[in-house]
Design a protein around this motif. Structure first.
Motif, short mmCIF file in Angstrom:
data_model
loop_
_atom_site.label_atom_id
_atom_site.label_comp_id
_atom_site.label_asym_id
_atom_site.label_seq_id
_atom_site.Cartn_x
_atom_site.Cartn_y
_atom_site.Cartn_z
N ARG A 43 0.84 -1.19 0.00
CA ARG A 43 0.00 0.00 0.00
C ARG A 43 0.88 1.24 0.00
O ARG A 43 1.78 1.40 0.82
CB ARG A 43 -0.90 -0.01 1.24
N ILE A 44 0.59 2.16 -0.92
CA ILE A 44 1.31 3.42 -1.02
C ILE A 44 0.48 4.51 -0.34
O ILE A 44 -0.73 4.60 -0.55
CB ILE A 44 1.56 3.81 -2.49
N THR A 45 1.13 5.33 0.45
CA THR A 45 0.46 6.48 1.05
C THR A 45 0.56 7.68 0.11
O THR A 45 1.62 7.95 -0.46
CB THR A 45 1.11 6.84 2.40
N ASP A 100 -11.48 5.35 2.90
CA ASP A 100 -10.02 5.32 2.92
C ASP A 100 -9.51 5.74 1.55
O ASP A 100 -9.59 4.98 0.59
CB ASP A 100 -9.55 3.91 3.28
N SER A 101 -8.94 6.93 1.46
CA SER A 101 -8.48 7.45 0.17
C SER A 101 -7.35 6.61 -0.42
O SER A 101 -7.18 6.58 -1.64
CB SER A 101 -8.01 8.90 0.32
N ASP A 102 -6.60 5.95 0.41
CA ASP A 102 -5.50 5.12 -0.08
C ASP A 102 -5.83 3.64 -0.08
O ASP A 102 -4.96 2.80 -0.23
CB ASP A 102 -4.23 5.38 0.74
N GLY A 103 -7.11 3.32 0.11
CA GLY A 103 -7.54 1.93 0.06
C GLY A 103 -7.94 1.52 -1.35
O GLY A 103 -7.60 2.18 -2.34
N ASN A 835 -4.16 10.65 -3.82
CA ASN A 835 -5.58 10.33 -3.58
C ASN A 835 -6.19 11.08 -2.41
O ASN A 835 -7.38 10.91 -2.14
CB ASN A 835 -5.73 8.83 -3.28
N ARG A 836 -5.43 11.86 -1.69
CA ARG A 836 -5.94 12.46 -0.45
C ARG A 836 -7.19 13.30 -0.73
O ARG A 836 -7.18 14.23 -1.53
CB ARG A 836 -4.86 13.34 0.19
N GLY A 837 -8.28 12.94 -0.05
CA GLY A 837 -9.55 13.65 -0.23
C GLY A 837 -10.52 12.94 -1.14
O GLY A 837 -11.69 13.32 -1.20
#
Length: 873
Positions: A43-45, A100-103, A835-837
């Motif tokens: 998983r990338i943040t 979850d924006s990073d899911g 992807n934040r938001g």
């Protein structure tokens, strides 16, 4: 690449002050080789410097559920139907995704319930349609998957359960009811099936109980009714938590041992078919009052009908119920409005299974609708609200919400919309009952449309009330709030830049199917935005709005032009602007009003007309094929093109089958007379090809490329080119391992070409972005991913690029954990996930870089409207 562990104690998000837990943040872009290796396996943040801001507009689909925090009036949550979920922590001024924006985008897709702790205001449990159970420890800002209920439903994609409850003195004890009770569109009751229907998406027959915070579970209440037990509500006594009451499709039951055993509790209920149950607790007296609305039953009474049901209360934990139905209902013989009478018969036709106009031609002197929700004001046990869903739940009006202020002695309609109330129909009857006349609901861009239509077309799927008695409903795809006890209702989805401007700034809770965004429109700062169900929008000025980075939008086709008996085009799939006249705009629709038509305005959207019909659906079909890539030759605008997609992968729904089309087919369409006449032009394309996108060569408009995507293993795919204005096609050689071509971007200056490739079940090596710098003679893999929908390169700074990566199906070949949007600032040497938001990183429908400002980027989402973000350069 280095990582940092950083504690950010406070930060400002859209005017909202949030506390953030310690987290591992990526520190800027990462070199491509290392990045692709990590992206494939872990998983990338997201780069935290890029924050997407949703600018709406608000609802489009319906808000299914709404929850108010039991003690903090600033905190609320909503669960709209387009696979999104939002929370607010500033009393509705702004809304933010709780997904979850990073899911993988599959979390909290359709939230069915949220239950709050009575002890810890930061703790809650959420339940979504696949049987996934989530918990939060920070008042709903972030959620963690706690449990997945073992799959018992027949559907492979859902495992629906209903409502939850948390023990008021022990946060480790939770209850989850099985069933599909609140499936308002598909669980219709009738005289033949008064308990509702069994749906394959749900499990039935029990209540799940955990005593250790979701670690282990057992089934209780398995023996109180048949295996088809469908649980509507679970209520626990606030101070005697061993006492519980449940409402189910088999009646009301009571437990005195924390849910281990149950007994019937329906004395005094005429039908024992509850539709909803709620409670009021008075801490001074210790009295816990239960309120219940029955399933309305219609029974034959000669040439008319008898109505049986109503509202009831119990002050002894459900042992005994007394009616508080009072004067609820209407004399339908006094209702002369055609649409209400027609809807009344529609409901009775379904209920009895006969032609009710013939069987029961006389209108009853007293009847009421099928109410499906009830709430009580926590501050006043005598103030209750009821709602009915006239469109989806086989119920009828007049009125969308009712209220009593005297404990049920008298009831009044408190939410009134549409021409019936606006024009004061049946005036003498309503005045004689002491009712208010006129409308009292304020909408956003829907206002003009709802003022002229019948309220029988409206639908209210939810009802909620907060701790101070403010009420929330959702009528016709708008979330509405009353702070004055139902005297008036105001939409809370959008801000208007100035009263009467018709320019809207979304608050962040969009449920809109965002589609194509057209950035080059011939008018500076005007971008055109297509949407499902809510027409065509343009960006506009924000006036004196204090947030100068906000985005205001204005609807120029859709509900804003609806008049009585006529609707404009609502579901816009693709748009194009005449290259020599920016006020001439063309649009196509795949569903709803004017589907399959080419529609045109010559005055910038003030008026519209259909100039041709390309597709016609068969009578029982819903849609025509999805369209995309409406193109106009800049040198000779008489030449126009678009494609109809055989195998859609990015759109809402699974597409239209060939046997559902009366006129038209799949593939490439071309017109030589400005859109008045169209011809299918597939010569040279593979049989059964799915042309997903077309691209016109920016330096030679006679050259057009067609991207052939695939949805299944056996579907043909590839890149094709026409050098004679789409009359004939020939294959462009591309690497053999590419599986599915979804899109092509050609840079207007360099001519560099970028292919977006892959499909949902395909091999990792068959997807990604492939680049050619010599007109397609040679290709090199530029971005590694199993599945890519789109690549965009800035026309201001070619080093800036965006890549859109959807969900790749797991469990087949290599798994992939990182759908979403990717950014490079240096021409592909390094990349960052951004992807934040975003709440739907798995299905973003369009991405764009701003044509003027290289620091601004845009995107559209499958079910959450449009977004804007700024990037550091």
């Amino acid at each position: 690449m280095k990582k940092i562990v950083k504690l950010i104690p406070l930060f400002l998000l859209g005017g909202l002050l949030l506390h953030v837990q310690p987290t591992v943040l990526d520190q800027g872009p990462e070199k491509s080789k290392e990045f692709f290796k990590r992206m494939k396996s872990e998983r990338i943040t997201s780069d935290q410097s890029v924050l997407w801001k949703n600018f709406g507009p608000g609802m489009s689909g319906y808000c299914e559920e709404f929850w108010c925090h039991p003690t903090d009036t600033n905190v609320m949550f909503m669960g709209p139907d387009m696979h999104v979920a939002y929370g607010t922590w500033d009393n509705g001024k702004s809304w933010h995704t709780i997904k979850d924006s990073d899911g993988d985008g599959q979390d909290l897709e359709r939230v069915l319930d949220i239950a709050f702790s009575s002890q810890n205001p930061d703790f809650a449990v959420a339940l979504e349609r696949r049987g996934k159970v989530f918990t939060t420890q920070d008042r709903g800002r972030t959620w963690t998957l706690k449990h997945v209920i073992p799959h018992a439903a027949k559907s492979k994609h859902t495992n629906a359960h209903t409502k939850m409850a948390i023990h008021p003195e022990d946060d480790d004890i939770w209850f989850i009811g099985a069933g599909d009770f609140w499936n308002v569109k598909h669980n219709h009751r009738s005289l033949k099936a008064p308990r509702g229907l069994i749906h394959e998406r749900a499990a039935y027959g029990y209540i799940l109980k955990t005593s250790d915070g979701g670690e282990t579970w057992k089934k209780v209440a398995q023996d109180i009714a048949p295996d088809s037990l469908d649980v509507a509500r679970i209520l626990i006594h606030p101070t005697r938590p061993n006492e519980m009451v449940i409402a189910t499709n088999f009646g009301v039951f009571r437990s005195e041992d924390t849910g281990e055993t149950w007994k019937p509790a329906h004395q005094g209920l005429p039908n024992n078919l509850p539709r909803d149950l709620t409670g009021h607790f008075d801490p001074e007296t210790g009295v816990h009052t239960l309120y219940l609305v029955e399933q309305t039953m219609y029974l034959p009474a000669g040439q008319s009908i008898e109505t049986r049901g109503g509202v009831f209360k119990s002050t002894d934990g459900g042992r005994q119920w007394t009616s508080i139905t009072g004067d609820l209902g209407v004399d339908f013989s006094q209702i002369t409005y055609y649409h209400h009478r027609s809807n009344y018969h529609r409901v009775l036709n379904h209920w009895f299974g006969v032609n009710s106009k013939k069987a029961y031609p006389e209108y009853p002197r007293h009847t009421y609708s099928i109410f499906n929700r009830i709430v009580v004001n926590p501050q006043d046990k005598d103030e209750l609200y009821l709602v009915a869903n006239q469109r989806h739940d086989k119920s009828f009006g007049p009125g969308d919400a009712w209220k009593t202020e005297d404990g049920g002695k008298t009831w009044k309609i408190c939410a009134r919309i549409g021409e019936y109330w606006k024009e004061g129909m049946d005036r003498e009857y309503w005045l004689g009952k002491g009712f208010e006349l006129g409308t009292n609901v304020s909408f956003a861009h829907l206002q003009s449309s709802l003022d002229v239509q019948s309220e029988t077309r409206s639908a209210n799927r939810m009802l909620a009330i907060n701790s101070v008695g403010e009420v929330f409903i959702g009528i016709n795809q708008q979330t509405l709030r009353s702070n004055d006890g139902g005297d008036s209702w105001q939409q809370v989805d959008d801000f208007e830049t100035a009263p009467g401007s018709g320019k809207w700034i979304g608050r962040g809770g969009s449920n809109l199917p965002g589609r194509q965004m057209l950035m080059h429109t011939g008018i500076e700062d005007r971008y055109l935005l297509c949407s499902g169900e809510h027409g065509l929008w343009q960006t506009t000025d924000i006036g004196d709005w204090p947030d100068r980075d906000a985005v205001a939008v204005q609807q120029i086709e859709g509900q804003v032009h609806d008049v009585k008996g006529h609707h404009d085009m609502h579901s816009i799939s693709t748009v194009a602007v005449h290259p020599k006249d920016p006020n001439t705009i063309y649009i196509l629709a795949w569903r709803q009003e004017h589907l399959g038509k080419l529609r045109r305005t010559t005055d910038g959207g003030k008026t519209w007309e259909n100039i041709s019909t390309i597709h016609v659906k068969k009578k029982k079909a819903k849609n025509v094929p999805y369209q995309a890539s409406l193109l106009i030759d800049p040198e000779d605008p008489n030449h126009m093109y678009f494609c109809s997609i055989r195998k859609p992968v990015q759109e809402v729904g699974g597409g239209t089958r060939p046997n559902e089309i009366e006129q038209g087919d799949y593939g490439v369409y071309r017109s030589t007379d400005g859109g008045y006449n169209w011809a299918l032009s597939n010569a040279g394309l593979p049989k059964h090809a799915s042309v997903r996108r077309m691209v016109m060569d920016p330096k030679d408009p006679t050259t057009i490329y067609a991207c052939i995507n695939k949805r299944g293993d056996k579907d043909p795919s590839g890149l094709y080119v026409s050098h004679d204005r789409a009359q004939t096609w020939e294959e462009v050689p591309i690497p053999a391992n590419i599986q599915g071509v979804n899109n092509l971007f050609i840079h207007p200056e360099s001519g560099d070409m970028y292919l977006s490739c892959g499909y949902r079940d395909g091999a990792y090596s068959g997807g990604g972005v492939w680049k050619s710098s010599n007109q397609g003679k040679k290709w090199k893999r530029f971005f590694e991913a199993p599945y890519v929908w789109q690549t965009e390169v800035s026309t201001v700074d070619p080093n800036l690029m965006l890549v859109n990566v959807p969900l790749h199906r797991k469990g087949r070949g290599d798994s992939f954990k990182n759908p979403g949007i990717y950014l490079t600032r240096d021409g592909g040497k390094s990349w960052a996930k951004i992807n934040r938001g975003l709440g739907q990183p798995d299905k973003m429908t369009d991405i764009k870089l701003d044509p003027k400002d290289p620091a601004i980027i845009w995107c559209a989402a499958w079910g959450s409207g449009w977004f804007k973000a700024r990037i550091d350069r």
